[in-house]
Design an enzyme around this catalytic site. Structure first.
Site, short mmCIF file in Angstrom:
data_model
loop_
_atom_site.label_atom_id
_atom_site.label_comp_id
_atom_site.label_asym_id
_atom_site.label_seq_id
_atom_site.Cartn_x
_atom_site.Cartn_y
_atom_site.Cartn_z
N SER A 298 3.30 -2.11 10.31
CA SER A 298 4.74 -2.16 10.54
C SER A 298 5.36 -3.53 10.24
O SER A 298 6.26 -3.99 10.94
CB SER A 298 5.07 -1.72 11.97
OG SER A 298 4.65 -0.37 12.18
N GLU B 155 -6.87 4.86 7.67
CA GLU B 155 -6.64 6.28 7.35
C GLU B 155 -7.86 6.88 6.65
O GLU B 155 -8.20 8.04 6.86
CB GLU B 155 -5.35 6.42 6.50
CG GLU B 155 -4.11 6.21 7.37
CD GLU B 155 -2.89 5.66 6.67
OE1 GLU B 155 -2.83 5.68 5.43
OE2 GLU B 155 -1.99 5.18 7.39
N GLU C 164 -5.59 -4.75 10.55
CA GLU C 164 -4.57 -3.73 10.75
C GLU C 164 -4.84 -2.96 12.03
O GLU C 164 -5.64 -2.01 12.03
CB GLU C 164 -4.57 -2.75 9.57
CG GLU C 164 -4.24 -3.41 8.24
CD GLU C 164 -3.60 -2.42 7.28
OE1 GLU C 164 -2.48 -2.68 6.86
OE2 GLU C 164 -4.22 -1.39 6.98
N HIS D 153 -9.54 1.27 4.76
CA HIS D 153 -8.27 1.48 5.44
C HIS D 153 -8.48 2.45 6.60
O HIS D 153 -9.27 3.40 6.48
CB HIS D 153 -7.21 2.03 4.46
CG HIS D 153 -5.85 2.03 5.08
ND1 HIS D 153 -5.44 3.01 5.94
CD2 HIS D 153 -4.81 1.15 4.99
CE1 HIS D 153 -4.20 2.74 6.35
NE2 HIS D 153 -3.81 1.62 5.79
N ASN E 265 0.89 -1.17 0.00
CA ASN E 265 0.00 0.00 0.00
C ASN E 265 0.93 1.22 0.00
O ASN E 265 1.47 1.59 1.03
CB ASN E 265 -0.88 -0.03 1.26
CG ASN E 265 -1.70 1.24 1.43
OD1 ASN E 265 -1.78 2.06 0.51
ND2 ASN E 265 -2.30 1.40 2.60
N TRP E 266 1.08 1.81 -1.18
CA TRP E 266 2.03 2.92 -1.30
C TRP E 266 1.54 4.18 -0.60
O TRP E 266 2.30 5.11 -0.38
CB TRP E 266 2.28 3.24 -2.77
CG TRP E 266 3.08 2.23 -3.53
CD1 TRP E 266 3.55 1.02 -3.08
CD2 TRP E 266 3.54 2.35 -4.88
NE1 TRP E 266 4.26 0.39 -4.06
CE2 TRP E 266 4.26 1.19 -5.18
CE3 TRP E 266 3.40 3.33 -5.87
CZ2 TRP E 266 4.86 0.97 -6.43
CZ3 TRP E 266 3.98 3.11 -7.12
CH2 TRP E 266 4.71 1.95 -7.40
N LYS E 267 0.25 4.24 -0.31
CA LYS E 267 -0.35 5.46 0.25
C LYS E 267 -0.07 6.64 -0.70
O LYS E 267 0.06 6.41 -1.90
CB LYS E 267 0.15 5.70 1.67
CG LYS E 267 -0.02 4.44 2.54
CD LYS E 267 0.12 4.67 4.00
CE LYS E 267 -0.08 3.33 4.72
NZ LYS E 267 -0.08 3.46 6.17
N GLY F 44 2.73 -1.14 4.24
CA GLY F 44 2.80 0.29 3.92
C GLY F 44 4.23 0.71 3.64
O GLY F 44 4.77 0.47 2.56
N GLY F 45 4.86 1.31 4.64
CA GLY F 45 6.21 1.89 4.46
C GLY F 45 7.20 0.97 3.77
O GLY F 45 7.93 1.40 2.86
N GLY G 90 2.38 2.34 10.67
CA GLY G 90 3.34 3.43 10.51
C GLY G 90 4.03 3.84 11.80
O GLY G 90 4.67 4.88 11.86
#
Ligand code: PGA
Length: 249
Positions: free
Chosen positions: A212, A97, A167, A95, A9-11, A233-234, A173
């Site tokens: 994470s 966010e 999640e 998600h 998930n590149w966001k 993610g990251g 993150g």
């Protein structure tokens, strides 16, 4: 056996130049991963670029969200049908966010889930509790509510065409990963909740862990009985790191 998936998930990250470098490095790195599906969920404007680079390369791609409506006067929104035009296989819905920052309620997420299914893509439905919810003992209630909203809208059988992602909001993150045991307990709870409606669907439902995940902790998480992959993610922005996570699966 349940299908296995690692989805990046590149966001809201990347640009044409950096995407090209990342996608081109992933192709050879992931060529040896045959027993799990690997996918990247990219920002809308880069779906065409991603399709152009990844088509025929054995890596899937998807969107990070969709609008709950099919078409019409919804300025700034993007429909599931539009992302399907770019060869997506997946679309993330719910998600944390989107839920926390953009006001997606359980009911809206359930409509988005239905919209993704309607165009033949696989929804990746995210659920998870905040730290306050975990500490006050309502974690299972929150997750059940998030899952039940989708079942109420689309029926339990619809989950047979979906992927779930657990999640925990406190792990996203933050560098704080749920322990494999903590994650396993919630995954088993989710599978049990779905099994109350449809055992066959529950048995076949891939449930990813997200929050994470890194190359250094992926293998222990993926070793748990009810963890069928990861939503990353990251670490999905670094080709070697993402590839190592896919290989761990
Ligand atoms: P993270 O994000 O891996 O950077 O914690 C996971 C996610 O939000 O899907």
């Amino acid at each position: 056996m349940r299908s296995k998936l690692v989805a990046g998930n590149w966001k809201m990250n990347g640009n044409l130049a950096s995407n090209q470098a990342l996608l081109k490095s992933l192709i050879p790195l992931l060529a040896s991963v045959t027993r799990a599906r690997c996918a990247v969920c990219v920002p809308y404007p880069y779906l065409a670029q991603t399709e152009q680079i990844l088509r025929g390369q054995g890596i899937s791609w998807g969107a990070q969200d969709v609008c709950e409506y099919e078409h019409g006067a919804y300025t700034g929104s993007v429909s599931a049908g539009m992302v399907a035009d770019f060869g997506c296989r997946f679309a993330i819905v719910g998600h944390s966010e989107r839920r926390a920052l953009f006001g997606d309620t359980d009911a809206v997420v359930a409509k988005k889930f239905a919209a993704v299914l309607k165009v033949g893509l696989t929804p990746i439905l995210c659920v998870g509790e905040t730290l306050a919810e975990r500490e006050s003992g309502v974690m299972e209630q929150v997750i059940a509510r998030q899952v039940d909203a989708v079942i109420a809208q689309s029926g339990a059988a619809a989950l047979g065409q979906a992927v779930l992602a657990y999640e925990p909001v406190w792990a996203i993150g933050t560098g704080k990963t749920a322990t494999p045991e903590q994650a396993q307990a919630v995954h088993a709870f989710i599978r049990g909740r779905v099994a109350e409606q449809d055992i066959r669907v529950a048995d076949g439902l891939p449930i990813l862990y997200g929050g994470s995940v890194k190359a250094s902790n992926a293998a222990q998480l993926f070793a748990m009985a009810d963890i069928d992959g990861g939503l990353i993610g990251g670490a999905s922005l670094v080709a070697e790191e993402f590839a190592a996570i896919c290989k761990a699966l």
